[in-house]
Design an enzyme around this catalytic site. Structure first.
Site, PDB file in Angstrom:
ATOM      1  N   GLY A 151     -16.685  15.931 -34.809  1.00  0.00           N
ATOM      2  CA  GLY A 151     -16.703  14.474 -34.781  1.00  0.00           C
ATOM      3  C   GLY A 151     -18.085  13.911 -34.559  1.00  0.00           C
ATOM      4  N   HIS A 152     -18.297  12.719 -35.071  1.00  0.00           N
ATOM      5  CA  HIS A 152     -19.489  11.924 -34.776  1.00  0.00           C
ATOM      6  C   HIS A 152     -19.039  10.683 -34.030  1.00  0.00           C
ATOM      7  CE1 HIS A 152     -21.935  14.362 -37.368  1.00  0.00           C
ATOM      8  NE2 HIS A 152     -21.298  14.003 -38.453  1.00  0.00           N
ATOM      9  N   ARG A 174     -17.050  19.419 -22.500  1.00  0.00           N
ATOM     10  CA  ARG A 174     -18.019  20.352 -23.067  1.00  0.00           C
ATOM     11  C   ARG A 174     -18.680  21.180 -21.967  1.00  0.00           C
ATOM     12  NH1 ARG A 174     -20.271  15.413 -26.591  1.00  0.00           N
ATOM     13  NH2 ARG A 174     -18.655  15.413 -28.198  1.00  0.00           N
ATOM     14  N   GLN A 216     -20.707  20.520 -37.497  1.00  0.00           N
ATOM     15  CA  GLN A 216     -20.972  21.558 -36.496  1.00  0.00           C
ATOM     16  C   GLN A 216     -22.485  21.786 -36.355  1.00  0.00           C
ATOM     17  OE1 GLN A 216     -18.562  22.603 -39.112  1.00  0.00           O
ATOM     18  NE2 GLN A 216     -17.062  21.515 -37.911  1.00  0.00           N
ATOM     19  N   THR A 262     -17.722  28.465 -36.469  1.00  0.00           N
ATOM     20  CA  THR A 262     -16.849  27.762 -37.393  1.00  0.00           C
ATOM     21  C   THR A 262     -16.641  28.611 -38.634  1.00  0.00           C
ATOM     22  OG1 THR A 262     -16.432  25.581 -38.371  1.00  0.00           O
ATOM     23  CG2 THR A 262     -18.668  26.477 -38.609  1.00  0.00           C
ATOM     24  N   ASP A 269     -22.421  18.602 -31.480  1.00  0.00           N
ATOM     25  CA  ASP A 269     -22.382  17.451 -30.566  1.00  0.00           C
ATOM     26  C   ASP A 269     -23.779  16.988 -30.160  1.00  0.00           C
ATOM     27  OD1 ASP A 269     -19.476  17.714 -30.410  1.00  0.00           O
ATOM     28  OD2 ASP A 269     -19.860  19.431 -29.114  1.00  0.00           O
ATOM     29  N   GLU A 270     -24.771  17.222 -31.036  1.00  0.00           N
ATOM     30  CA  GLU A 270     -26.144  16.849 -30.684  1.00  0.00           C
ATOM     31  C   GLU A 270     -26.428  15.362 -30.902  1.00  0.00           C
ATOM     32  OE1 GLU A 270     -26.207  21.092 -32.335  1.00  0.00           O
ATOM     33  OE2 GLU A 270     -25.475  19.154 -33.036  1.00  0.00           O
ATOM     34  N   GLY A 271     -25.583  14.687 -31.665  1.00  0.00           N
ATOM     35  CA  GLY A 271     -25.822  13.273 -31.950  1.00  0.00           C
ATOM     36  C   GLY A 271     -26.365  13.055 -33.351  1.00  0.00           C
ATOM     37  N   LYS A 272     -25.813  13.791 -34.327  1.00  0.00           N
ATOM     38  CA  LYS A 272     -26.304  13.678 -35.703  1.00  0.00           C
ATOM     39  C   LYS A 272     -26.063  12.287 -36.281  1.00  0.00           C
ATOM     40  CE  LYS A 272     -24.009  17.457 -36.902  1.00  0.00           C
ATOM     41  NZ  LYS A 272     -23.691  18.064 -35.601  1.00  0.00           N
ATOM     42  N   THR A 293     -15.440  14.604 -29.297  1.00  0.00           N
ATOM     43  CA  THR A 293     -15.001  13.445 -30.067  1.00  0.00           C
ATOM     44  C   THR A 293     -13.644  13.699 -30.702  1.00  0.00           C
ATOM     45  OG1 THR A 293     -17.293  12.860 -30.554  1.00  0.00           O
ATOM     46  CG2 THR A 293     -15.609  11.913 -31.983  1.00  0.00           C
ATOM     47  N   GLY A 312     -33.976  10.073 -28.993  1.00  0.00           N
ATOM     48  CA  GLY A 312     -32.916   9.168 -28.577  1.00  0.00           C
ATOM     49  C   GLY A 312     -33.016   8.903 -27.090  1.00  0.00           C
ATOM     50  N   VAL A 313     -33.053   7.620 -26.708  1.00  0.00           N
ATOM     51  CA  VAL A 313     -33.255   7.270 -25.302  1.00  0.00           C
ATOM     52  C   VAL A 313     -32.094   6.456 -24.733  1.00  0.00           C
ATOM     53  CG1 VAL A 313     -35.776   7.408 -25.378  1.00  0.00           C
ATOM     54  CG2 VAL A 313     -34.632   5.253 -25.994  1.00  0.00           C
TER      55      VAL A 313
END
Length: 428
Positions: free
Chosen positions: A40-41, A304, A223, A238, A13-16, A298, A412-413
């Site tokens: 999820g993305h 979380r 993941q 996972t 969930d880091e924002g890939k 997601t 990312g801002v």
């Protein structure tokens, strides 16, 4: 022939998706090499939000060929549901390729996943119940169903019936559930065959030819490092290799073809499901991060768990994956905090430990040692140059960069697709 691996540096969930978008127009192929529809993305394009589960996020970028490679387990029903949903919103999904060697998630995998978790009670792993683990278990036990099997009804029937010989005994006699009927499973899978056929390819060969032709291929991990079945917080992980090494085995592309490894790391830390989490917060600070960062799964919608940035985990990720660049996401979520703690080491049984402990017991009992940094109150969502960030935000980024084992090349801002501050070229 740039081959780039993009992985998560924490527990997912880091924002890939944002990092993939950053490379979007310069990438020819985006390859999902592990996992299934359990991760999820969320990608924001203008005023539109897209939630992807099984598909590579590159499917949203015009001209890019998205690939589901052999290391993925595919729920065919979910695959077509996502394709139809994107198609109805005007997204071109015609380029998608699916490996003939990818394994298929069946109805009995989903059933076993759910009943096993309930049976475990307090010892639950925290799976999503999508059948991912049981499908990978069948793969390793050599009783799995592969995509190519859907095109030979005789082989498919033979494999499904063999698998259910044992699984139905477990379902009926251990879990007191109904037996799964082989005909229902087979009919369900065969109903997708004709739609699936045009997408199926020898994706290893396709990708090798692309690299030889000078194309840019991005390998997108599902993941994250701390959920890798070998290198994560086992058993709370996972069922696949989510680290950079998994890109080679999960796609059939040789490891010496990989040029760069980009790890996406959040400006704080989150995880979903059970397992150790040294910097986890149970107070108003944790709720601040959850609500402001909209930290809900997601795929599952689960809240979380949230905590401060963990530098030892980032260093571990850099070492395990050979990280060349970090992409730092959600820096804007920290706006408004007067002080921002960062975990720089752990205390285990009264002893300072600077790296992630190899012992699961030690990691479970590790207490974070924090260093605090000054916060900022200015809105940074419109900033596009590092020099224009508030001085305190710049100091925070530079400090965690020094602690984390590799350079931070992009930040990312904000939630918008273009809300990124670029410090270094991710392809150079």
């Amino acid at each position: 022939m740039p081959a780039i691996v993009l992985i998560g540096a924490q527990w997912g969930d880091e924002g890939k998706g944002k990092a993939t978008d950053l490379l979007g127009s310069r990438v020819d192929y985006v390859v999902k090499f592990n996992g299934g529809n359990n991760a999820g993305h969320t990608v924001v394009v203008g005023d539109k939000k897209y939630a992807l589960h099984l598909l590579p996020s590159g499917i949203l970028t015009p001209g890019v060929t998205p690939v589901i490679a052999n290391g993925v387990v595919v729920d065919v029903e979910v695959l077509f549901h996502e394709l139809e949903a994107l198609g109805s919103r005007g997204v071109d999904v015609s380029r998608l390729l699916v490996s003939a060697n990818a394994h298929v998630i069946t109805a009995y995998h989903r059933t076993l996943d759910k009943v096993t978790e309930r049976f475990l009670g307090k010892r639950q792993i925290g799976t999503t119940g999508r059948g991912i683990g049981p499908a990978y278990a069948d793969k390793i036990n050599r009783v799995g169903i592969r995509v190519q099997d859907l095109f030979d009804e005789g082989i498919l029937r033979q494999k499904v019936e063999a698998a259910l010989d044992l699984k139905n005994h477990v379902l009926v006699k251990v879990y007191n559930r109904r037996a799964v009927l082989a005909d229902q499973v087979i009919d369900d899978l065969l109903s997708y065959t004709e739609r699936l056929r045009p997408m199926v390819a020898d994706t290893s060969l396709v990708l090798d030819r692309a690299l030889r032709d000078g194309k840019t291929v991005l390998f997108e991990g599902g993941q994250a490092t701390m959920l890798d079945v070998d290198h994560g917080t086992y058993p709370f992980v996972t069922s696949s290799n989510a680290t950079s090494g998994g890109a080679a085995t999960g796609s059939g592309v040789a490891p010496n073809r990989i040029d760069r490894v980009i790890a996406v790391v959040k400006a704080y830390t989150t995880r979903v499901g059970a397992g150790p989490f040294p910097t986890e917060l149970f107070d108003e600070s944790g709720e601040f991060l959850r609500s402001k960062g909209f930290e809900f799964g997601t795929t599952t919608g689960r809240p979380r768990r949230t905590g401060w940035y963990d530098a030892p985990i980032a260093r571990y990720t850099a070492r395990i994956n050979g990280v060349t660049d970090f992409v730092l996401t959600k820096l804007d979520v920290l706006t408004g905090l007067e002080r921002i703690p960062v975990c720089v080491a752990y205390e285990v049984d009264g002893v300072r430990v600077d790296e992630v402990p190899v012992s699961q017991s030690d990691f479970h009992h590790a207490k974070p040692i924090y260093e605090e940094f000054e916060g900022w109150s200015e809105d940074i969502t419109g900033v596009r140059r590092f020099e224009d960030l508030p001085a305190a935000a710049q100091r925070y980024v530079l400090a965690i960069e020094e602690m984390s084992g590799s350079r931070i090349s992009a930040i990312g801002v904000g939630p918008d697709r273009d809300a990124i501050v670029t410090r270094h070229d991710l392809l150079g």
